[in-house]
Design a protein around this motif. Sequence first.
Motif, PDB file in Angstrom:
ATOM      1  N   GLY A  34       0.818  -1.201   0.000  1.00  0.00           N
ATOM      2  CA  GLY A  34       0.000   0.000   0.000  1.00  0.00           C
ATOM      3  C   GLY A  34       0.853   1.252   0.000  1.00  0.00           C
ATOM      4  N   PRO A  35       0.277   2.399  -0.349  1.00  0.00           N
ATOM      5  CA  PRO A  35       1.061   3.644  -0.438  1.00  0.00           C
ATOM      6  C   PRO A  35       1.768   4.008   0.867  1.00  0.00           C
ATOM      7  CG  PRO A  35      -1.075   3.919  -1.496  1.00  0.00           C
ATOM      8  CD  PRO A  35      -1.111   2.593  -0.806  1.00  0.00           C
ATOM      9  N   TYR A  36       1.030   4.039   1.976  1.00  0.00           N
ATOM     10  CA  TYR A  36       1.671   4.382   3.242  1.00  0.00           C
ATOM     11  C   TYR A  36       2.617   3.281   3.690  1.00  0.00           C
ATOM     12  CZ  TYR A  36       2.414   4.851   8.250  1.00  0.00           C
ATOM     13  OH  TYR A  36       2.997   4.920   9.489  1.00  0.00           O
ATOM     14  N   GLY A  37       2.216   2.026   3.522  1.00  0.00           N
ATOM     15  CA  GLY A  37       3.054   0.923   3.959  1.00  0.00           C
ATOM     16  C   GLY A  37       4.413   0.910   3.281  1.00  0.00           C
ATOM     17  N   ARG A  38       4.452   1.198   2.004  1.00  0.00           N
ATOM     18  CA  ARG A  38       5.733   1.214   1.282  1.00  0.00           C
ATOM     19  C   ARG A  38       6.635   2.336   1.791  1.00  0.00           C
ATOM     20  NH1 ARG A  38       3.400   1.026  -4.761  1.00  0.00           N
ATOM     21  NH2 ARG A  38       5.587   1.232  -5.393  1.00  0.00           N
ATOM     22  N   GLU A  39       6.041   3.505   2.005  1.00  0.00           N
ATOM     23  CA  GLU A  39       6.803   4.646   2.519  1.00  0.00           C
ATOM     24  C   GLU A  39       7.336   4.362   3.916  1.00  0.00           C
ATOM     25  OE1 GLU A  39       5.408   8.784   4.519  1.00  0.00           O
ATOM     26  OE2 GLU A  39       4.541   8.357   2.553  1.00  0.00           O
ATOM     27  N   ARG A  40       6.478   3.814   4.773  1.00  0.00           N
ATOM     28  CA  ARG A  40       6.880   3.483   6.142  1.00  0.00           C
ATOM     29  C   ARG A  40       7.986   2.435   6.159  1.00  0.00           C
ATOM     30  NH1 ARG A  40       2.531  -0.086   8.163  1.00  0.00           N
ATOM     31  NH2 ARG A  40       3.716  -1.414   6.732  1.00  0.00           N
ATOM     32  N   ASP A  41       7.806   1.375   5.375  1.00  0.00           N
ATOM     33  CA  ASP A  41       8.771   0.277   5.400  1.00  0.00           C
ATOM     34  C   ASP A  41      10.133   0.690   4.861  1.00  0.00           C
ATOM     35  OD1 ASP A  41       6.801  -1.234   6.495  1.00  0.00           O
ATOM     36  OD2 ASP A  41       6.500  -2.555   4.769  1.00  0.00           O
ATOM     37  N   GLU A  42      10.133   1.564   3.881  1.00  0.00           N
ATOM     38  CA  GLU A  42      11.416   2.059   3.369  1.00  0.00           C
ATOM     39  C   GLU A  42      12.169   2.805   4.462  1.00  0.00           C
ATOM     40  OE1 GLU A  42      13.075   5.114  -0.099  1.00  0.00           O
ATOM     41  OE2 GLU A  42      11.043   4.270  -0.255  1.00  0.00           O
ATOM     42  N   ALA A  43      11.437   3.595   5.258  1.00  0.00           N
ATOM     43  CA  ALA A  43      12.076   4.346   6.342  1.00  0.00           C
ATOM     44  C   ALA A  43      12.549   3.416   7.453  1.00  0.00           C
ATOM     45  CB  ALA A  43      11.106   5.383   6.888  1.00  0.00           C
ATOM     46  N   VAL A  44      11.735   2.401   7.806  1.00  0.00           N
ATOM     47  CA  VAL A  44      12.134   1.457   8.855  1.00  0.00           C
ATOM     48  C   VAL A  44      13.358   0.654   8.406  1.00  0.00           C
ATOM     49  CG1 VAL A  44      11.450  -0.581  10.178  1.00  0.00           C
ATOM     50  CG2 VAL A  44       9.816   1.283   9.821  1.00  0.00           C
ATOM     51  N   ALA A  45      13.358   0.195   7.161  1.00  0.00           N
ATOM     52  CA  ALA A  45      14.493  -0.584   6.646  1.00  0.00           C
ATOM     53  C   ALA A  45      15.777   0.239   6.679  1.00  0.00           C
ATOM     54  CB  ALA A  45      14.196  -1.058   5.227  1.00  0.00           C
ATOM     55  N   ALA A  46      15.655   1.525   6.334  1.00  0.00           N
ATOM     56  CA  ALA A  46      16.838   2.392   6.361  1.00  0.00           C
ATOM     57  C   ALA A  46      17.360   2.566   7.788  1.00  0.00           C
ATOM     58  CB  ALA A  46      16.500   3.754   5.750  1.00  0.00           C
ATOM     59  N   ALA A  47      16.436   2.734   8.745  1.00  0.00           N
ATOM     60  CA  ALA A  47      16.847   2.889  10.140  1.00  0.00           C
ATOM     61  C   ALA A  47      17.516   1.608  10.655  1.00  0.00           C
ATOM     62  CB  ALA A  47      15.638   3.245  10.999  1.00  0.00           C
ATOM     63  N   LEU A  48      17.022   0.461  10.246  1.00  0.00           N
ATOM     64  CA  LEU A  48      17.629  -0.809  10.650  1.00  0.00           C
ATOM     65  C   LEU A  48      19.006  -0.996  10.014  1.00  0.00           C
ATOM     66  CD1 LEU A  48      14.492  -3.132  10.405  1.00  0.00           C
ATOM     67  CD2 LEU A  48      15.640  -2.409  12.510  1.00  0.00           C
ATOM     68  N   LYS A  49      19.123  -0.593   8.772  1.00  0.00           N
ATOM     69  CA  LYS A  49      20.411  -0.739   8.070  1.00  0.00           C
ATOM     70  C   LYS A  49      21.509   0.033   8.783  1.00  0.00           C
ATOM     71  CE  LYS A  49      22.529  -0.371   3.497  1.00  0.00           C
ATOM     72  NZ  LYS A  49      22.317   0.024   2.077  1.00  0.00           N
ATOM     73  N   GLU A  50      21.163   1.207   9.320  1.00  0.00           N
ATOM     74  CA  GLU A  50      22.146   1.998  10.055  1.00  0.00           C
ATOM     75  C   GLU A  50      22.658   1.249  11.274  1.00  0.00           C
ATOM     76  OE1 GLU A  50      20.264   5.636  11.085  1.00  0.00           O
ATOM     77  OE2 GLU A  50      20.319   6.462   9.033  1.00  0.00           O
ATOM     78  N   ARG A  51      21.851   0.312  11.771  1.00  0.00           N
ATOM     79  CA  ARG A  51      22.218  -0.467  12.958  1.00  0.00           C
ATOM     80  C   ARG A  51      22.707  -1.868  12.588  1.00  0.00           C
ATOM     81  NH1 ARG A  51      18.293   3.117  13.765  1.00  0.00           N
ATOM     82  NH2 ARG A  51      17.959   4.099  15.801  1.00  0.00           N
TER      83      ARG A  51
END
Length: 452
Positions: A99-116
Amino acid sequence: MADETAILWFRRDLRLGDHAALLAASKRAKAVLALYVLDDRLLRPSGAPRVAFLLGCLRALDEQLGGRLRIVTGDPVEQVPKAAEEIGARSVHVSTDTGPYGRERDEAVAAALKERDIDWVETGSSYAITPGRVTKPDGDPYRVFTPFYRAWARHGWPSPADTGASIVDWIEPSTSERLPEVPEVDMRLPEPGEEAALQVWQRFLSDGLDDYHEGRDRPDLPATTKISPYLRWGCVHPRTLLADLRGDDGPGAKALRGELAWREFHADVLFHRPETARTEYDERFSRMETERGAAARVAFGQWCEGKTGYPIVDAGMRQLAAEGWMHNRVRMIVASFLVKDLHLPWQWGARHFMRLLVDGDLASNQLNWQWVAGSGTDAAPYFRIFNPTTQGEKFDPTGAYVREYVPELRALQGKSVHQPWKSPQPDYPAPVVEHAHERQVALQRYGDITGR
């Protein structure tokens, strides 16, 4: 099995059976934290019925997990990495959200996890075939349902994943917020959770499937699956349903596979055209003349309250208010009335539905509204204007559905309930508009933008 920990972040997959992301987590980690994030961006636009059913499904999932579902409130971009760091998780597993919001949210969460240095792992989705994977030979998305359906059926889908609570060791959450109190709703909501979903499905297979193709358009009959709320929240996966239909070429099974394919088609359309959640798929229809002033708001209120003077419309809107659900045929009738008799924006109706429907799914809801409004993927449906009286007489021939939800008309017998103006009832309103006249107005307005 690797000796590490992981998170399974539940979203639209509130079950343990046939859960591809759970299977992926079990192959990667020995111990898994079950996590759910109460996200205000999703809860805020939801009405009490949707929230109540969601919380019920979360309670049911927590019971399946022996009380080990960790529930937190806040922004997932902050909460998911925080939970992962607290338990030393090396990966976070999810079902893909397209979904539109889900894709935007997941991209941000994945990026935050990648930093860790924490892996983000997507496996499966809420659909038999993840949106975006069924395309024309040239790679373009389908714009029409029938060729999509053929390609979708040819593509096929995996067998259900063999999963359950016992395939991993669930981590006891060190902290977990209590679920909010279930909102008080004066409604007859479905029993929530995976167990209830499977019971509803098995009952339909035994008692309803054979006659589904004949009865599904009749709101006066218990002929629908009633599985849509469970599909919406992922208490059951469509792959499970399709597996049970495998090899059945009877008309009931064929009709049901078609309905499941419509759900997947609309998800695919929204995946490729996320703006259609709010704007017209066919951009010409953004120029459509609609009513928006004070009188329009009054008419909208009459529609929402089921006081239009057209019995089948009023019955449908009252069913929605009473149950958080409405029969699919009646959804089309009430939507046509809003858009083509009252000349109101389809977005108003879609928003009202999404607040109240326990099965309210963004893709199916918005694009079905656009189908009725004429602005969607269908080649030329704008001139399809339902006559609410004849629709009622055809699909509620004995008047039983209307009498159930419009008690003011219970004194009228048979089909006469659909034309109460012939025997006026003191507590029931006169029609707010004259359908024949409004039909001509609608056709004229459609003609202005289509040139027909």
